[in-house]
Design a protein around this motif. Structure first.
Motif, PDB file in Angstrom:
ATOM      1  N   ALA A  16       0.732  -1.189   0.198  1.00 34.29           N
ATOM      2  CA  ALA A  16       0.007  -0.038   0.114  1.00 34.29           C
ATOM      3  C   ALA A  16       0.786   1.170   0.042  1.00 34.29           C
ATOM      4  CB  ALA A  16      -0.909   0.086   1.124  1.00 34.29           C
ATOM      5  N   ASP A  36       9.290   3.460   7.248  1.00 35.01           N
ATOM      6  CA  ASP A  36       8.610   2.138   7.783  1.00 35.01           C
ATOM      7  C   ASP A  36       9.462   1.587   8.977  1.00 35.01           C
ATOM      8  OD1 ASP A  36       6.937  -0.266   6.393  1.00 35.01           O
ATOM      9  OD2 ASP A  36       8.248  -0.994   8.224  1.00 35.01           O
ATOM     10  N   ARG A  37       8.927   0.784  10.036  1.00 37.56           N
ATOM     11  CA  ARG A  37       9.710   0.495  11.179  1.00 37.56           C
ATOM     12  C   ARG A  37      10.591  -0.642  10.835  1.00 37.56           C
ATOM     13  NH1 ARG A  37       3.938  -1.625  13.799  1.00 37.56           N
ATOM     14  NH2 ARG A  37       3.707  -3.207  12.511  1.00 37.56           N
ATOM     15  N   ILE A  44       4.302  -6.996   4.549  1.00 38.58           N
ATOM     16  CA  ILE A  44       4.143  -8.563   4.900  1.00 38.58           C
ATOM     17  C   ILE A  44       4.281  -9.236   3.796  1.00 38.58           C
ATOM     18  CG2 ILE A  44       1.624  -8.645   3.735  1.00 38.58           C
ATOM     19  CD1 ILE A  44       2.586  -9.860   7.262  1.00 38.58           C
ATOM     20  N   HIS A  50       5.552 -17.910  -1.168  1.00 40.91           N
ATOM     21  CA  HIS A  50       4.583 -18.420  -2.123  1.00 40.91           C
ATOM     22  C   HIS A  50       4.222 -17.660  -3.246  1.00 40.91           C
ATOM     23  CE1 HIS A  50       1.921 -16.298   0.534  1.00 40.91           C
ATOM     24  NE2 HIS A  50       1.093 -16.429  -0.372  1.00 40.91           N
ATOM     25  N   VAL A  88       6.783   5.510  13.294  1.00 38.26           N
ATOM     26  CA  VAL A  88       6.096   6.754  13.492  1.00 38.26           C
ATOM     27  C   VAL A  88       5.227   6.509  14.960  1.00 38.26           C
ATOM     28  CG1 VAL A  88       4.103   8.141  12.405  1.00 38.26           C
ATOM     29  CG2 VAL A  88       6.011   7.241  10.975  1.00 38.26           C
ATOM     30  N   GLN A 145       4.909 -18.039   9.814  1.00 40.03           N
ATOM     31  CA  GLN A 145       5.339 -17.756   8.594  1.00 40.03           C
ATOM     32  C   GLN A 145       6.810 -16.777   8.760  1.00 40.03           C
ATOM     33  OE1 GLN A 145       3.212 -15.054   5.789  1.00 40.03           O
ATOM     34  NE2 GLN A 145       2.953 -16.858   4.578  1.00 40.03           N
ATOM     35  N   ILE A 167      -3.582 -17.152   5.720  1.00 38.00           N
ATOM     36  CA  ILE A 167      -2.258 -17.449   6.411  1.00 38.00           C
ATOM     37  C   ILE A 167      -2.279 -18.803   6.851  1.00 38.00           C
ATOM     38  CG2 ILE A 167      -0.503 -16.169   7.399  1.00 38.00           C
ATOM     39  CD1 ILE A 167      -2.371 -13.724   8.017  1.00 38.00           C
ATOM     40  N   ASN A 297      -4.497  -2.480   3.807  1.00 46.53           N
ATOM     41  CA  ASN A 297      -5.185  -3.125   4.858  1.00 46.53           C
ATOM     42  C   ASN A 297      -5.473  -2.311   6.450  1.00 46.53           C
ATOM     43  OD1 ASN A 297      -5.358  -5.667   3.676  1.00 46.53           O
ATOM     44  ND2 ASN A 297      -3.579  -6.430   4.907  1.00 46.53           N
ATOM     45  N   VAL A 305      -3.677  -8.450  -3.271  1.00 47.80           N
ATOM     46  CA  VAL A 305      -2.685  -7.551  -3.308  1.00 47.80           C
ATOM     47  C   VAL A 305      -3.068  -6.439  -4.310  1.00 47.80           C
ATOM     48  CG1 VAL A 305      -0.640  -8.578  -4.431  1.00 47.80           C
ATOM     49  CG2 VAL A 305      -0.319  -7.000  -2.528  1.00 47.80           C
TER      50      VAL A 305
HETATM   51  C1  LIG Z   1       0.314 -14.424   4.995  1.00 45.98           C
HETATM   52  C2  LIG Z   1      -0.299 -13.665   3.735  1.00 45.98           C
HETATM   53  C3  LIG Z   1      -0.326 -14.195   2.790  1.00 45.98           C
HETATM   54  C4  LIG Z   1      -1.052 -13.660   1.417  1.00 45.98           C
HETATM   55  N1  LIG Z   1      -1.162 -14.291   0.412  1.00 45.98           N
HETATM   56  C5  LIG Z   1      -1.635 -13.485  -0.852  1.00 45.98           C
HETATM   57  C6  LIG Z   1      -1.509 -13.800  -2.043  1.00 45.98           C
HETATM   58  O1  LIG Z   1      -1.247 -15.033  -2.420  1.00 45.98           O
HETATM   59  N2  LIG Z   1      -2.068 -13.145  -3.031  1.00 45.98           N
HETATM   60  C7  LIG Z   1      -2.445 -11.916  -2.923  1.00 45.98           C
HETATM   61  O2  LIG Z   1      -2.720 -11.110  -3.705  1.00 45.98           O
HETATM   62  N3  LIG Z   1      -2.405 -11.307  -1.501  1.00 45.98           N
HETATM   63  C8  LIG Z   1      -1.921 -11.948  -0.533  1.00 45.98           C
HETATM   64  N4  LIG Z   1      -2.057 -11.445   0.540  1.00 45.98           N
HETATM   65  C9  LIG Z   1      -2.691 -10.111   1.223  1.00 45.98           C
HETATM   66  C10 LIG Z   1      -1.534  -9.087   0.906  1.00 45.98           C
HETATM   67  O3  LIG Z   1      -0.438  -9.516   0.885  1.00 45.98           O
HETATM   68  C11 LIG Z   1      -1.993  -7.990   1.732  1.00 45.98           C
HETATM   69  O4  LIG Z   1      -3.253  -7.519   1.475  1.00 45.98           O
HETATM   70  C12 LIG Z   1      -1.056  -6.664   1.571  1.00 45.98           C
HETATM   71  O5  LIG Z   1       0.354  -6.911   1.857  1.00 45.98           O
HETATM   72  C13 LIG Z   1      -1.447  -5.470   2.453  1.00 45.98           C
HETATM   73  O6  LIG Z   1      -0.749  -4.665   2.147  1.00 45.98           O
HETATM   74  P1  LIG Z   1      -0.222  -3.310   3.336  1.00 45.98           P
HETATM   75  O7  LIG Z   1       0.663  -2.300   2.504  1.00 45.98           O
HETATM   76  O8  LIG Z   1      -1.704  -2.521   3.589  1.00 45.98           O
HETATM   77  O9  LIG Z   1       0.148  -4.056   4.642  1.00 45.98           O
HETATM   78  P2  LIG Z   1       1.439  -4.528   5.102  1.00 45.98           P
HETATM   79  O10 LIG Z   1       2.019  -5.416   4.136  1.00 45.98           O
HETATM   80  O11 LIG Z   1       1.332  -5.001   6.330  1.00 45.98           O
HETATM   81  O12 LIG Z   1       2.427  -3.144   5.211  1.00 45.98           O
HETATM   82  C14 LIG Z   1       2.435  -2.407   6.425  1.00 45.98           C
HETATM   83  C15 LIG Z   1       3.637  -1.712   6.868  1.00 45.98           C
HETATM   84  O13 LIG Z   1       3.424  -0.597   7.623  1.00 45.98           O
HETATM   85  C16 LIG Z   1       4.643  -0.628   8.589  1.00 45.98           C
HETATM   86  N5  LIG Z   1       4.046   0.005   9.703  1.00 45.98           N
HETATM   87  C17 LIG Z   1       2.979  -0.012  10.584  1.00 45.98           C
HETATM   88  N6  LIG Z   1       2.921   0.650  11.813  1.00 45.98           N
HETATM   89  C18 LIG Z   1       4.039   1.426  11.439  1.00 45.98           C
HETATM   90  C19 LIG Z   1       4.662   2.601  12.399  1.00 45.98           C
HETATM   91  N7  LIG Z   1       3.765   3.101  13.096  1.00 45.98           N
HETATM   92  N8  LIG Z   1       5.628   3.253  11.844  1.00 45.98           N
HETATM   93  C20 LIG Z   1       6.207   2.968  10.676  1.00 45.98           C
HETATM   94  N9  LIG Z   1       5.788   1.649   9.970  1.00 45.98           N
HETATM   95  C21 LIG Z   1       4.690   1.104  10.514  1.00 45.98           C
HETATM   96  C22 LIG Z   1       4.893  -2.111   8.775  1.00 45.98           C
HETATM   97  O14 LIG Z   1       6.262  -2.260   9.180  1.00 45.98           O
HETATM   98  C23 LIG Z   1       4.689  -2.630   7.365  1.00 45.98           C
HETATM   99  O15 LIG Z   1       5.832  -2.858   6.642  1.00 45.98           O
HETATM  100  C24 LIG Z   1      -1.475 -12.218   1.633  1.00 45.98           C
HETATM  101  C25 LIG Z   1      -1.377 -11.704   2.971  1.00 45.98           C
HETATM  102  C26 LIG Z   1      -0.969 -12.435   4.040  1.00 45.98           C
HETATM  103  C27 LIG Z   1      -0.793 -11.641   5.513  1.00 45.98           C
END
Ligand SMILES: Cc1cc2nc3c(=O)[nH]c(=O)nc-3n(C[C@H](O)[C@H](O)[C@H](O)COP(=O)(O)OP(=O)(O)OC[C@H]3O[C@@H](n4cnc5c(N)ncnc54)[C@H](O)[C@@H]3O)c2cc1C
Length: 426
Positions: A16, A36-37, A44, A50, A88, A145, A167, A297, A305
């Motif tokens: 995101a 990012d922290r 994730i 996979h 943050v 994981q 997951i 998320n 994703v």
């Molecule tokens: C185990 C698993 C398997 C998946 N498999 C699939 C798949 O096969 N195909 C598919 O399309 N999707 C899959 N998904 C879904 C997809 O990966 C997620 O929907 C997506 O990663 C969400 O992205 P995001 O950036 O919102 O969150 P995240 O990837 O969780 O990133 C959030 C980031 O914010 C940072 N953060 C949080 N709070 C702070 C703070 N206060 N200060 C600084 N940094 C901070 C964290 O360190 C992290 O790096 C899977 C998800 C999971 C959990």
């Protein structure tokens, strides 16, 4: 305290944050800072080795790190600045962020616009309240994981999985590949909480049993988990006496849902949707606080994703438009979850945007159903109807409104999405 000024600050560098930062830069925002922290970019995705990422957006099956890398490279080229190992701590309504890292201590970041992209966290044992002792060996599926895929060690050899979230399903297969025995997946609901493709590819293909209408009622063991007792549940999700069964195991994996990570949003008094647990957002992905955007998320839990990326590009573009004084003005239309729908995101749509561009609404249904139509209506008038062969709570539905598809004057009304059985009317 070091002071930093930037046009757009993005909190969280998962898919995101990466997409929002890249798009903000491409849309003309000057200085874009991605924070990012963690020690690396990708969120994730770094632990998801996979494949199955990017099918919709790129037409190919990528692993999580491969998917992330596409955006990391793009951002590097575009000149997005990155601050890693930086937490943050506070987001203020006036778009000041306070952050901290080991090298510089406290940082005071003043931004023209802020994008929140902190992702979500897993529900743990406390959230599902299982009685019994507190031995080692009860862990969430995402933590397992990370242990297996990134830290390189196995948390157990005989595994029971509670909950059928994606997951957990993916980890059932991963543990099997690593030589562990997965005794079964136990799901309290009468349907699975994961994508159908994961049930087939991760359980059926490896003969791992899935027990619907079941839960864990007790955990046994003092130092380490030795067994769990499972039982069937009735329609009210209560264990049925006499159906208990003890299963020896050394690990109980929890895959019982994800919660958007909104401590920063709550602290800033951003309005949250009680159903999604994330901020209420407009079609620009702007929250209730002007100039603070949110995506991924942290807004609502996504299963794919590709949708995270699409939504986050809108947030990046929205942030760039704000700092350039190009935000859409004029009236907005609220969205509403109607019959059979749990929630709809975004919550507010600018009529000016609706007239000019395609708008995607994301929703989840309350219950599984077959042969239905998803209907969009404005002020009681049906504006769109889409056939769906199967809908399930685990699979997010996206509804696309073509530009100009709403009545010219719909000010003061609502756009409602409903699930309608074939042959019936909303
Ligand atoms: C185990 C698993 C398997 C998946 N498999 C699939 C798949 O096969 N195909 C598919 O399309 N999707 C899959 N998904 C879904 C997809 O990966 C997620 O929907 C997506 O990663 C969400 O992205 P995001 O950036 O919102 O969150 P995240 O990837 O969780 O990133 C959030 C980031 O914010 C940072 N953060 C949080 N709070 C702070 C703070 N206060 N200060 C600084 N940094 C901070 C964290 O360190 C992290 O790096 C899977 C998800 C999971 C959990």
């Amino acid at each position: 305290m070091r002071k930093i000024q930037c046009d757009v600050a993005v909190v969280g560098a998962g898919p995101a944050g990466l997409a929002a930062a890249g798009r903000a830069k491409a849309a003309g925002a000057g200085r874009v800072l991605l924070i990012d922290r963690d020690r690396e970019l990708g969120g994730i995705l770094q632990q998801c080795i996979h494949n199955g990422f990017g099918l919709h957006l790129f037409g190919e099956e990528l692993t999580g790190p491969e998917y992330a890398h596409k955006f990391i490279a793009e951002n590097q080229e575009a000149g997005v600045e990155v601050l890693l190992n930086t937490m943050v701590l506070q987001v203020r309504p006036d778009r000041h962020l306070y952050a901290m890292n080991r090298r510089e201590g406290m940082l005071d970041i003043a931004a023209g616009a802020v994008v929140l992209a902190m992702g979500c966290r897993e529900r743990n044992r406390g959230a599902v309240t299982i009685p019994g002792t507190r031995p080692a060996g009860v862990i969430t599926a995402g933590t397992a994981q990370r242990f297996v895929n990134m830290e390189g060690f196995m948390p157990g050899r005989h595994i029971v999985i509670l909950g059928s979230g994606d997951i957990g399903l993916i980890m059932a297969r991963r543990f099997t590949w690593e030589g562990a025995k997965v005794e079964g997946v136990f799901e309290i609901m009468p349907y699975t909480n994961g994508l159908t493709r994961n049930v087939v590819q991760c359980l059926h293909d490896y003969d791992i049993p899935l027990h619907l209408n079941h839960t864990v009622v007790e955990i046994h063991g003092r130092e380490r988990v030795e067994a769990v007792t499972v039982a069937k549940v009735d329609e009210k999700l209560q264990p049925i006496p006499g159906t208990e069964r003890r299963i020896p195991c050394d690990t109980l994996l929890l895959s019982v849902g994800l919660i958007p990570e909104n401590e920063l949003s709550r602290d800033a008094r951003i309005e949250l949707d009680p159903v999604t647990g994330g901020p209420v957002v407009s079609d620009e992905m702007e929250t209730s606080l002007p100039g603070i955007f949110a995506c991924g998320n942290v807004v609502h839990v996504h299963d794919l994703v590709d949708n995270v990326t699409r939504e986050s590009r809108l947030a990046g573009e929205g942030a760039a438009r704000l700092v350039q004084g190009r935000q859409p003005g004029g009236p907005v239309l609220a969205t509403r979850a109607g019959e059979g729908v749990r929630y709809v995101v975004p919550h507010r749509l600018h009529l000016a945007n609706l007239a000019e561009r395609e708008t995607t609404l994301y929703m989840r249904v309350r219950e599984p159903a077959e042969h239905v139509r998803i209907e969009a209506s404005v002020g009681g008038e049906r504006v769109l109807s889409v056939r769906e062969r199967v809908v399930r709570p685990a699979e997010m539905v996206s509804v696309k409104l073509p530009p100009g598809s709403l009545p010219a004057d719909c000010t003061g009304t609502e756009l409602t999405l409903s699930v309608v059985k074939e042959g019936e009317r909303a």
